[in-house]
Each structure stands twice: as structure tokens, then as C-alpha cells.
Design a protein around this motif. Sequence first.
Motif, mmCIF file in Angstrom:
data_model
loop_
_atom_site.group_PDB
_atom_site.id
_atom_site.type_symbol
_atom_site.label_atom_id
_atom_site.label_comp_id
_atom_site.label_asym_id
_atom_site.label_seq_id
_atom_site.Cartn_x
_atom_site.Cartn_y
_atom_site.Cartn_z
ATOM 1 N N MET A 177 12.689 -49.580 -4.214
ATOM 2 C CA MET A 177 11.721 -49.502 -3.124
ATOM 3 C C MET A 177 11.293 -50.865 -2.614
ATOM 4 S SD MET A 177 9.400 -46.295 -4.061
ATOM 5 C CE MET A 177 10.112 -44.665 -4.039
ATOM 6 N N PHE A 225 -4.806 -37.444 -7.451
ATOM 7 C CA PHE A 225 -5.168 -36.041 -7.196
ATOM 8 C C PHE A 225 -6.275 -35.594 -8.158
ATOM 9 C CE2 PHE A 225 -4.381 -31.508 -8.195
ATOM 10 C CZ PHE A 225 -4.680 -30.972 -6.957
ATOM 11 N N PHE A 264 4.511 -39.930 -1.627
ATOM 12 C CA PHE A 264 3.147 -39.948 -2.114
ATOM 13 C C PHE A 264 2.341 -38.804 -1.491
ATOM 14 C CE2 PHE A 264 -1.001 -42.057 -2.506
ATOM 15 C CZ PHE A 264 -0.938 -42.303 -3.856
ATOM 16 N N GLN A 290 11.751 -51.405 4.023
ATOM 17 C CA GLN A 290 13.036 -50.728 4.143
ATOM 18 C C GLN A 290 13.001 -49.304 3.616
ATOM 19 O OE1 GLN A 290 15.754 -53.285 2.126
ATOM 20 N NE2 GLN A 290 15.381 -54.973 3.511
ATOM 21 N N ARG A 291 12.034 -49.043 2.721
ATOM 22 C CA ARG A 291 12.023 -47.718 2.086
ATOM 23 C C ARG A 291 10.671 -47.044 2.318
ATOM 24 N NH1 ARG A 291 16.279 -47.180 -1.650
ATOM 25 N NH2 ARG A 291 15.581 -45.037 -1.699
ATOM 26 N N SER A 319 3.607 -35.431 -2.690
ATOM 27 C CA SER A 319 3.120 -35.056 -4.023
ATOM 28 C C SER A 319 1.714 -34.495 -3.933
ATOM 29 C CB SER A 319 3.112 -36.278 -4.944
ATOM 30 O OG SER A 319 4.397 -36.771 -5.089
ATOM 31 N N LEU A 320 0.833 -35.201 -3.224
ATOM 32 C CA LEU A 320 -0.556 -34.740 -3.118
ATOM 33 C C LEU A 320 -0.607 -33.355 -2.474
ATOM 34 C CD1 LEU A 320 -2.445 -37.981 -2.005
ATOM 35 C CD2 LEU A 320 -2.456 -36.898 -4.226
ATOM 36 N N PHE A 362 11.312 -56.168 5.675
ATOM 37 C CA PHE A 362 10.574 -55.908 4.445
ATOM 38 C C PHE A 362 10.428 -54.422 4.139
ATOM 39 C CE2 PHE A 362 7.089 -55.922 1.459
ATOM 40 C CZ PHE A 362 7.436 -56.972 0.648
ATOM 41 N N VAL A 401 14.578 -37.574 -6.856
ATOM 42 C CA VAL A 401 14.264 -38.692 -5.961
ATOM 43 C C VAL A 401 13.555 -39.835 -6.670
ATOM 44 C CG1 VAL A 401 12.941 -39.303 -3.901
ATOM 45 C CG2 VAL A 401 14.151 -37.147 -3.984
ATOM 46 N N LEU A 402 12.583 -39.494 -7.510
ATOM 47 C CA LEU A 402 11.736 -40.550 -8.077
ATOM 48 C C LEU A 402 12.050 -40.905 -9.526
ATOM 49 C CD1 LEU A 402 8.219 -39.551 -6.704
ATOM 50 C CD2 LEU A 402 9.542 -41.521 -6.029
ATOM 51 N N LEU A 403 12.269 -39.890 -10.348
ATOM 52 C CA LEU A 403 12.390 -40.148 -11.783
ATOM 53 C C LEU A 403 13.681 -39.558 -12.351
ATOM 54 C CD1 LEU A 403 8.726 -39.086 -12.608
ATOM 55 C CD2 LEU A 403 9.538 -41.424 -12.513
ATOM 56 N N PRO A 438 12.282 -54.851 -1.375
ATOM 57 C CA PRO A 438 13.448 -55.559 -0.851
ATOM 58 C C PRO A 438 14.163 -56.352 -1.948
ATOM 59 C CG PRO A 438 11.522 -55.919 0.508
ATOM 60 C CD PRO A 438 11.050 -55.202 -0.695
ATOM 61 N N PHE A 455 10.166 -48.137 -12.548
ATOM 62 C CA PHE A 455 10.853 -46.921 -12.083
ATOM 63 C C PHE A 455 11.517 -47.021 -10.716
ATOM 64 C CE2 PHE A 455 7.694 -45.458 -15.117
ATOM 65 C CZ PHE A 455 8.407 -44.576 -15.893
ATOM 66 N N HIS A 456 10.867 -47.688 -9.802
ATOM 67 C CA HIS A 456 11.336 -47.590 -8.418
ATOM 68 C C HIS A 456 11.757 -48.966 -7.867
ATOM 69 C CE1 HIS A 456 9.309 -43.834 -9.068
ATOM 70 N NE2 HIS A 456 8.153 -44.441 -9.164
ATOM 71 N N TYR A 476 9.565 -28.399 -6.428
ATOM 72 C CA TYR A 476 8.929 -29.712 -6.438
ATOM 73 C C TYR A 476 9.326 -30.606 -7.619
ATOM 74 C CZ TYR A 476 5.359 -33.257 -6.647
ATOM 75 O OH TYR A 476 4.724 -34.450 -6.755
ATOM 76 N N PHE A 492 15.505 -59.310 -2.212
ATOM 77 C CA PHE A 492 15.158 -60.706 -2.547
ATOM 78 C C PHE A 492 13.852 -60.789 -3.339
ATOM 79 C CE2 PHE A 492 14.050 -59.854 1.884
ATOM 80 C CZ PHE A 492 12.692 -60.136 1.912
ATOM 81 N N ALA A 506 8.797 -43.894 0.332
ATOM 82 C CA ALA A 506 7.889 -43.958 -0.814
ATOM 83 C C ALA A 506 6.507 -43.437 -0.419
ATOM 84 C CB ALA A 506 7.780 -45.381 -1.313
ATOM 85 N N ALA A 549 0.290 -40.601 -8.194
ATOM 86 C CA ALA A 549 -0.116 -39.527 -7.274
ATOM 87 C C ALA A 549 -0.899 -38.455 -8.031
ATOM 88 C CB ALA A 549 1.108 -38.911 -6.605
#
Lengths: 544, 379
Positions: free
Chosen positions: A360, A478, B285, B277-278, B288-289, B275, B124-126, A362, A356-357, B117, A364, B281, A474
Amino acid sequence: MNPFSYFKKFVFFSQPETEIKFEIPQKEYHIIYDVRNEITPLIPKISKDIHKNITYIKKRFSVPENNDVVIRNIHLKDERRCFLIFYDGMVNTDAVNEGIIKTLQELPFLDKEFEENIEKIPSYIIEKFVSHAQAQLTEKLEDIIEEVNFGSCGLFVDGLDIGFILDVRSWEHRSIDRPQTEQSIYGPQEAFSEMLRTNSALVRKILKTEKLICEGVKIGKVSLTRGVLLYLEDVVNSALIKEVRYRINSISIDYCISSEEVAMLVEEKSFLPSNQILLTERPDRVARALTEGRVALILNGNPHALIFPTNICELIYSASDSYLRAPYANFTILIRLIAMGISVLLPAFYLAVTLFHQEMIPTFLLYAISASRENVPFPSVIELLLMDIAFEMIREAGIRMPNPIGSTLGIVGGLILGQAAVTAKIVSPIMIIVIALTGLGSFATADYSLSWTNRILRIFFIILASILGFYGVAIGIFIYAVTLANQNSFGIPFLSPFIKGQKMSKKTFFIPPIWKKEHKPEYLSPKKDKDQEKISMKWRKKKK
Amino acid sequence: MAKKEEIIKIGDDMENFQLSKKHIRDIMTHLICVKLLFMYPRHLIENSGTGAWIQVFFMSLIVLIIYHITTFVYQKTGLYNILEISEKIGGKVLKISVSILVLISFILNVSATIRSYPEVVKMVLLPTTPIEIIFLAFGIAVVYAAFCGIAPLAKIHRIFLPLAAGIFLLFFIFLLPKLHTNNLFPLLGNGVNKIFINGLSSLDIYVDLLVLNILIPRCKKVSDVKNAGFFAIFISGLFATLICLLYTLAFPYPMSQNFLYPVYQMARLIKLGEFFQRMEAFFEFIWSLSILLYSAFYLKIICLVIAEAFDLKYDKPLLIPVFSIITYISFHLGDMRELLYNNGWIGLFLIFVSLFLPLILGGINIILKKRGNQFEINH
């Protein structure tokens, strides 16, 4: 046969009826005494007539079918008859021969003076002639039968309505060994064995106080498995000991022979993934728990003790943490926490990122992962489940195999199967790394049952991540957190050190230096709060 | 069979769980702060420009004063919430009427978050997953957590809040290199009038204080409630001011009006070497919680209010129907958050019910009490 039954048999391929058909009868009504229903025995008390006693005993012990039951008739000097009953193999033969039979045969003629005061004879026999440490008198036949079942020797004398219980227990057992699942470089190297008294003595050897109570319990209506509840009377919260006693005494089951079964019978919620009672094989760990205000249960025939109550931190500590300096202990705890996190979440994170992500990670690294998966025919989730199931199979097979073969199997399974799977392009090399790290993390978990929990959770998170990516993970975290927060162990919250007021000097996930452990765990509400003085290292004070 | 002796629970009794000062403090801080993770900072910027952070600071001060007066009143009424007080004053009829007002306020407030939400998650995610699946998972988690009760949710707040605070501290530190002081000027943004007069309509950030009122009977002492409330307003005010300040410093004014989710946008700015860079994420997380916890807590509170209003013995059977109603409202009344901001009357209604109604009812109760005492003395 009606058409419907015929159709059902045809569709579901019912097995053909065989000629020899064995069926266990549903109920047998000729049990003379059923301990389950606590029916009044036919002879509640010992009879003065030895014939009545011997006839009943033979019936009750199913003699002669029961061929390890020994009934030994003896004639005393005054021609008075008596008999012994014991199980062959459960008693010390020398003690029976020398301490009981020989003594009885040499018992002097009981003169008229005694005949007139017959009630004095039993105590006279014990005080003057029985050369054995533990001997007791009883009027109840049931007491003798129960003790005989537990390895003692029963003695009935003609003309006396009192019987003798002579403790001559001695059976083969494993000696005290090193711990198998809770090994530690530092600290004591003793583990519990299967003998109840040996185990309680191991704890008593550490806690030299008369306040250590070993309260006897029996579990199982038929098995009557004996055990002891251990607690420090001046420390433990009396409500806690009442609750433990109540739950154990309320177990209504025919056979209960192991600590693990008891744990399952007294825990509050059976279908939660994490266990609510700590199982340990180390006497030092039990002793330490008792000093904190907990209660322990040791059962005869079990090399494990149960500790009530427990919380999440207790499951994360290893036995060696108490013997390490605070920085070393905390470093190992940190490693274990990371390992646990990896064992539960790494496969799910890998799936979430690759499915999916992708943005997220890098670029390379993304190329490297894509290149490694180039020729793999399965989707990542199938690939992961395949390898995870294979790993679990290797683990299960390793446990069943004898030790030398088990380790070989691990190497063969892990190295060769993994390498072959990569070469055959069934799985990608990066997946082997993920599974290997997950396995390592699982093995690094301190508590064996917690590693089970983590294995189940891993599958749960894999499924969530494969459907909903990070969002699913997540949600899983929870739900699991709420479940844990909703969990109690004998009146204390499972997440207690974090959510119930905890003084800073007490341990949570990480442990403070020994001099800072001034208080006992607050959530246990012990009678004594303090563990040590504010300044325990008195030498730090200036000399006067 | 052993006889059950008198058992004194050494730990928690899940059924009659009493909230400690720390529990209330954490719950309230969290409930108020959650909204800041969505569009709230953008609306403040739209209203006050670069002076948004001053507006938040000002609003927090006003709420602190209102809260101070309310606690003064409630110290005399004891451990009673708004529903119990209304029953004392006007019997069942008033109790049910007040309950309905409270319920409308809660549902309007929570449905805005519940609407936003899943859409954020989808965006953003899915992006390829149908929103129904996202919402189903969300619903299952929220209903399950609410089913477990107030106790586990309160306990999780105790763990979650320090964790979230730690992550936001890191967020703040990592964001420091991306801040430009030039963006802060003009200091008073769109003007004093916008900040201090129009800004009053944005007091609805503190409407969650009504939850504190509902929770009063579950607390140990009135002083606990008072202290926890002050702490929650102070911390959330500080957090809100900080978020607005960071947002103002991170993006130039015209640009900052365009981002839908300011905090998420700021998280995207963070880059640590080659490394990492994002970093958003990790932010996602925690986000969401946080939202799951918020929604579950509100769902439970709404069910408790319904059960209390209509004297129902159990509130658990209400969970799924109430969640369905909230979902229906949030999806069929357009974007609830936009509705709340664009329709001034709704905002005013929320502010009235959450901040002023408890004060009014508490005051009436005290007056009636005094009159009652006077009546008893006279007769």
C-alpha cells in the motif's frame, strides 16, 4: 502446621513470621458518636448548664489530645461564664480577639429586666454587641460542631440553651493564579483557587444575574466537604438539575475531598476509557457552560469545577476557542483533531503497513523504511512498544520532577535516549519519528483526561494492528465507536451534536462565527432556546 | 440518602429508544446499499450486460410502487409490525409461523454477507492469516455491537452514512478519468427481455425493507416510516444505478463479468500522482466498517424477532447462539451468495417474505378490521 499449609508456604515462599506483629483491630466500639451511622448524639440540644456543654465538647473534640482545638473560657461582667471553641489556624485571630472576646468582656451587666426575659438575650447580644458580619443562633449542638469543623467559632453562654456560630473563617490559601492546564492567549487569565466562596464569586463576577443559583451541597459523611451547585435557574432544564442533585446527594461515602472523586462517583460507567464529565479550572468556561444550560459543581479545597453533562465536542474544544475568530478557531480545532488522530492511530497504521500491507505504500518509501530497519534486531511491534513505554516513562518522570528538572528530563530522555537507541541499532530512526509525532499529538489534545483515553486506546490499536493489520484497526474503530455511541452523560448522548437533531447554527466539532450561534445546544433542552436574535449585529441593518 | 424524585430524562432512554425519521432513513439506506459492495453488480452485469444500470433503475421503480401500496395499507394499521399484525389476525400460531418465515429470510440474507466478508478480507488484506482468526475478530466486534443495542447502532448510522457518502463521492470523482463511454454500448445490453423480465428476480436487493417493517413499533410516527422508506429506496436505487453505470463504463463488458468484487476492482483503478497509488486501502476501511455495522444490526434484529415471537423478556442471551447459527449456515451451505443467485426459488422466497407478505397481512388486517366494525354496527 498441616502438610498442605507447609507445602503452600514452601512453594510460594511465604515470609517468615516476625516477632513484632502489628494488627489493626477490626472494630473499635468506644466511638461515642459515629457520624457515619447517624447515631443520635448524647446531647442533642444545647444545655443551659455550661459544664455539661463543655464536658461534651471536650469529649467530642478529644481535648486535650487534639491540640489545635482552642477552648477559651470568658467571664462576663456579671460573672456569667461563657466559652468559645475554634480551631487554631482556621480562624482570623484579630476577629476573635477584637470582635468576639473583647466585645464579650465589655458586655454590660445584664440586669433583672433581661433575666426575666432571658429569651431576648441571644438576639440582644448579636444585634448590639457582636461586631461581626456573619453571626447566627442555633439550638442544635450539631450545627455548631459542624461549623466549628469548617473554621467558624462556637460560643456557649451559661444559662442559655442557645449557642452562637460566628463566622471568623480565615486560613492560608493560594491566591487566584493563571490556569495551569487550560492556558489561553486571549480571554481572561484567572483560574479557580481552593477557596469555595472565592471560586463561586469568580463565576458570579462574570454572570451578573440573580438567576445564577449557588446551591449548597455537602459530600462525605465524615469529610462533609462543602460545595456549590451552580446553574442558571431560567436556563437549565429542571430535570437535569434534579438528576445532578439526586446523584450528588446519594453519594454515601465517608471521605470525599476532591472534584475528581465526585466525578468518578457520579459518572454512569466507570470502565469506559473516555470521561463523561468535564473538569475545568477556568471560571469563564464554567460561566459559558452555565449559559448553555449546563450545571457546574465547585467543591471547597478544589481548584477545578465539574461541568455536567458533557459530550465529545466539549472535550475537544480548548478554552481559547471561544475567544478566537471562527477561521482561526476552526483551524486550531482541525490541527487538534489531526493531532488526536495521530496520537491514537499513527503507531497502529505504521505497524499495519510494515507488517501486513507493504504493497500500500509507494516502493521508494518502502525501500527507505526497509533500509532503516535493516539492522534492528526486534520485530516492529516490540520496537514500537519499547519506545512507547520509554516515552510514557519519560512523561511520568517529568510530572513527578520539579519544573526545571522536568523539562531537562524531557530533553535528556527524548533527544539523548532516542539518538542513543538509534545509534545502538535497537530502534529504527523512522520509529523515533512515529513515537515523537504520537507524543506531540498526545500533548496537543485539549483535555487532559482525553489524552489519557488516547494513550490507552493507542495500546489497544497497536495490539489489534499487530495481529490483524488494517482489518484490526477497522474493528477497533468500530468497537470504540459503538462504545462511544452507547455512552451517556447525565441523560445526553456522548456523541450528541452528531446524532441528535442539531440545528445548523450550532457548534459541532467546528464552531460557527459568533453571530451564528443563535441557539443554545438543542440536546440540553434548556428552558430558553435562543442565545441571541436572528440578526445580532443590528448595525448591519440600514439606518432609518 | 436523597429521595429519588420524578426524573424526566432530557436525552435518550437507551432501553426504550425511539428511532427518529433520520435514524430509519440512514439505517435503511445503509442496509440496502451494503450488498452493492459485494458481488451484486457483477450478477446484474451477467444478467443484463451493459444494460445493468437500466435494470437497477427499473427494479427501484417497481419497489417504489410496491412500497407505496404497502405504506398506504400500513397507514391504516398504525404502528404495528408484521409480527403484531399476524398475531391480531391468527393468534399465536400465525405469529410464530410468520416469525419463522421472517427469521429464515433474515438469516439467509445476512449469512450471505457474513460468508463473503471474511473471505474478501483474507483474499485482499490478510492472505497469510487463518480465516478462523479473521472470523473470530469479526464475531467479537459484531456480537459486542449487537449487545450494546439498537440505540448505539442507530446513532452510528447517523455519523457513518454522511462519511461513507463523502468517500464514495470522492471515489466517483477520482474514477471519472478512467471511464469510457464506449463501454456503455449496446445500451440495452442483453436485451429488453433480460432487463425487464428476468431482472424481476433481482428484486431481492430490496429484501432489507423487511427490517423497516420490524422496526415500526420503535418509530414515533407512521409518516416517519413512510418518508424514511421512500428516501432509502430512492437513494439506494440511485446508488445502485450509479455503481452499475460506473462499473459498466470502467470495464468492457466481457471483462466486467470476471471480477469477483466490482467495487473493489474499480477502487484499484484510482491513482493520484506518484504517491497515492493504492486508494483501495481507504475503500477497504469504509467497507469493513460498513459490513460490521450491517452484520451487528441484523444480528440484533434477528434476536429481537425471536424474543418477540416467543415472548422472551430478554434478547441479549440469544446473541451468541444466533451468531453461531448464522456462522454455521454461512459456512456449511457453500457460498450463500452464489446459492441465492443460482437458486431462483430462494430469491423468490426472499422477495415474497420481504415485499409481499407485509402487504398481504396488512391488507387482511384492514379487511378484518372493517368486518369487525361492520359486525359491531350490525349487532
